[in-house]
Every structure is written in structure tokens, then in C-alpha cells.
Design a protein around this motif. Structure first.
Motif, short mmCIF file in Angstrom:
data_model
loop_
_atom_site.label_atom_id
_atom_site.label_comp_id
_atom_site.label_asym_id
_atom_site.label_seq_id
_atom_site.Cartn_x
_atom_site.Cartn_y
_atom_site.Cartn_z
N ARG A 129 -43.34 11.22 -31.24
CA ARG A 129 -44.33 10.18 -31.56
C ARG A 129 -43.74 9.29 -32.66
O ARG A 129 -43.31 9.78 -33.71
CB ARG A 129 -45.64 10.79 -32.02
N GLU A 131 -44.48 6.04 -35.09
CA GLU A 131 -45.50 5.16 -35.65
C GLU A 131 -44.83 4.07 -36.48
O GLU A 131 -44.07 4.36 -37.41
CB GLU A 131 -46.48 5.96 -36.52
N PHE A 133 -45.06 0.65 -38.96
CA PHE A 133 -45.95 0.08 -39.98
C PHE A 133 -45.15 -0.98 -40.75
O PHE A 133 -43.93 -1.03 -40.67
CB PHE A 133 -46.49 1.16 -40.92
N TRP A 137 -40.84 2.99 -40.23
CA TRP A 137 -41.15 3.85 -39.10
C TRP A 137 -41.36 5.28 -39.60
O TRP A 137 -40.74 5.70 -40.57
CB TRP A 137 -40.01 3.86 -38.08
N SER A 148 -43.00 15.57 -39.70
CA SER A 148 -42.46 14.22 -39.75
C SER A 148 -41.00 14.27 -40.17
O SER A 148 -40.60 15.10 -40.99
CB SER A 148 -43.25 13.37 -40.75
N THR A 166 -46.67 3.75 -31.25
CA THR A 166 -47.90 3.07 -31.67
C THR A 166 -47.65 2.37 -33.00
O THR A 166 -46.57 2.46 -33.57
CB THR A 166 -49.06 4.07 -31.80
N SER A 167 -48.67 1.67 -33.50
CA SER A 167 -48.56 0.94 -34.76
C SER A 167 -49.79 1.20 -35.61
O SER A 167 -50.90 1.38 -35.09
CB SER A 167 -48.41 -0.56 -34.50
N ARG A 168 -49.58 1.19 -36.91
CA ARG A 168 -50.70 1.40 -37.83
C ARG A 168 -51.36 0.10 -38.27
O ARG A 168 -52.46 0.13 -38.84
CB ARG A 168 -50.21 2.14 -39.08
N ALA A 185 -45.03 -1.74 -29.96
CA ALA A 185 -45.86 -0.83 -30.72
C ALA A 185 -47.16 -1.57 -31.06
O ALA A 185 -47.14 -2.50 -31.87
CB ALA A 185 -45.14 -0.38 -31.99
N PRO A 187 -51.21 -1.66 -32.34
CA PRO A 187 -52.22 -0.93 -33.11
C PRO A 187 -53.35 -0.44 -32.21
O PRO A 187 -53.85 -1.18 -31.35
CB PRO A 187 -52.71 -1.98 -34.12
N VAL A 190 -51.22 3.63 -27.56
CA VAL A 190 -49.98 4.40 -27.46
C VAL A 190 -49.26 4.01 -26.18
O VAL A 190 -49.80 4.16 -25.08
CB VAL A 190 -50.25 5.92 -27.47
#
Length: 244
Positions: A129, A131, A133, A137, A148, A166-168, A185, A187, A190
Motif C-alpha cells: 500500500r 500513500e 502526501f 510517500w 511502514s 492512494t493519496s491523503r 494517486a 484522495p 485506491v
């Protein structure tokens, strides 16, 4: 005229030799193998067409360079039918070759189709996964306690890998050029891409979607290692997480 013919023959010979002599380079992933293979097939069509068009152009310029008065063209149905059929054949080849790549799960991943087929467990894929931001990353391994690993992705060689991206905050783009991987990516969403790494090594990745003032600093790395080395690394990460 002989010089012109010799030049055209030489140009065609060089193009054919380039196609024949081009070595098959080792591909870094299943995605890269599919995309680069399609590119090679399209070049096999594009280069002869380019040579033919340029040859006709050069021949026309040389032959009619001293014509002061242009004469009207005459209809040639045989020629029109020939290039219409040739164009249809070329487009059919391009369409079939492109569909074979675009429909492959290592280029256009379809999780619904995989779930319906029930082959996810048989392939034993590694799930990562990712993520994004502003501006970095973070990588998680949900199959191994969801620990993580910062912005470094470690995956095993010759094993299917699913990247869930995905994105925050805002829209980013996950891009690893050498492995032919690219996915937005988003928000609250997914997106999953799948591949099989073939070559061990470290590959540079970055954000390919302008996302703010520090967009140029959004780098990450993908490290492809042998399966036994990956398992050792995974055990170490799990032990350190459980001890903490």
C-alpha cells in the motif's frame, strides 16, 4: 537516377538491418516487457511505412524537379484500392497488438476479474500500500502487520506484486519509469496496479503529477531483491515492529 536509386536502396537496407540487429534487452518487469514489446511491433510497421513515404517523396522531387507546367493527375483505382487495403491491414494489426497489451492485467489491472477467477491466492501476490502526501510517500505492508517502510518499497523478484495507491490530500501520480509503472494517486480512492519484477536492483520512482511547491522532491525507490532475501527482510521488519 542511379545515384537516387542507390540512396533509396541503402536507406531501406539500413532500416531493415536496424530491425534485425536490434538486440532483445532484458526487461525489468512484466509491465515493461509488454509495453516495450508492443513498441517494437509498432516500429516494425512504422519504419517501413516511413521509408516508403520518404522514398516516394524523394523520387517525386527528383523526377519532376524540372517540370515547369504541372499536368493533372489521373484516376488509378487499382492504386487506391491497394493503399486502402494496406491501411486497413496495418490498422487491424495495430489494434490487435495494442489490445493484447492493454487487456493484460500487468498493464491494466482489473481486481474484479481476479476476484471472480479466484486466482489471487494461487499466485500469492505481495500487496504493497502506497500513500502519497504533500510532499512524500509512505509505504505499508498490510499482509505483514501493516508496518511502514518510509518511502522505500522492497519487493521480491519473479513474484506478482500489487501496488495499492492512494493519496491523503491532493492528486499525485506513482511513476517508476524503468519498470513501466504509472498510476494516479487519488484522495479517497485506491487504485491498484500489478506487475512481476524480473530484474533485481534499485529503481527510482517519483510523482508525475504537479502537486505543489515541493513536487520536485517527491522521490521514492523500489528495491527488487531475491525471494529469500525479501523474506529475511520481512522477518526483520516484523520482529522490530513487534518488539517496539
Amino acid at each position: 537516377m542511379r545515384k537516387t536509386r542507390l540512396a533509396l536502396v541503402s536507406l531501406l537496407a539500413v532500416a531493415v538491418a536496424a530491425l534485425i540487429a536490434d538486440p532483445v534487452a532484458a526487461q525489468t518487469s512484466a509491465s515493461a516487457e509488454l509495453i516495450h514489446g508492443l513498441n517494437g511491433k509498432l516500429l516494425m510497421i512504422a519504419i517501413p511505412v516511413t521509408v516508403l513515404v520518404e522514398a516516394i517523396l524523394i523520387y517525386t522531387v527528383v523526377k519532376f524537379r524540372n517540370n515547369d507546367e504541372a499536368t493533372p493527375t489521373r484516376e488509378n483505382r487499382r492504386l487506391e484500392i491497394t493503399w486502402t487495403i494496406a491501411t486497413a491491414i496495418i490498422l487491424l494489426f495495430v489494434g490487435v497488438a495494442s489490445y493484447g497489451v492493454l487487456a493484460n492485467e500487468n498493464v491494466a489491472y482489473q481486481p474484479q476479474a481476479e476476484n471472480a477467477a479466484g486466482n489471487a491466492a494461487a499466485e500469492d501476490p505481495v500487496v504493497v500500500r502506497v500513500e502519497a502526501f504533500q510532499w512524500g510517500w509512505e509505504v505499508f505492508y498490510p499482509q505483514a502487520g501493516n508496518f511502514s517502510n518510509g518511502n522505500t518499497i522492497v519487493v521480491p523478484e519473479d513474484r506478482p506484486v500489487h501496488f495499492r495507491i492512494t493519496s491523503r490530500d491532493v492528486i499525485h501520480s506513482f511513476h517508476v519509469p524503468d519498470m513501466a509503472l504509472k498510476q494516479d494517486a487519488m484522495p479517497g480512492q485506491v487504485n491498484t496496479i500489478k506487475t512481476v519484477p524480473y530484474e533485481t536492483g534499485t529503481y527510482q520512482g517519483y510523482c508525475a503529477e504537479f502537486c505543489g511547491v515541493a513536487h520536485s522532491q517527491m522521490y521514492f525507490t523500489v528495491e527488487v531483491v531475491p525471494q529469500d532475501e525479501y523474506q529475511q527482510w520481512l522477518d526483520q521488519q516484523q520482529n522490530s515492529t513487534s518488539s517496539a
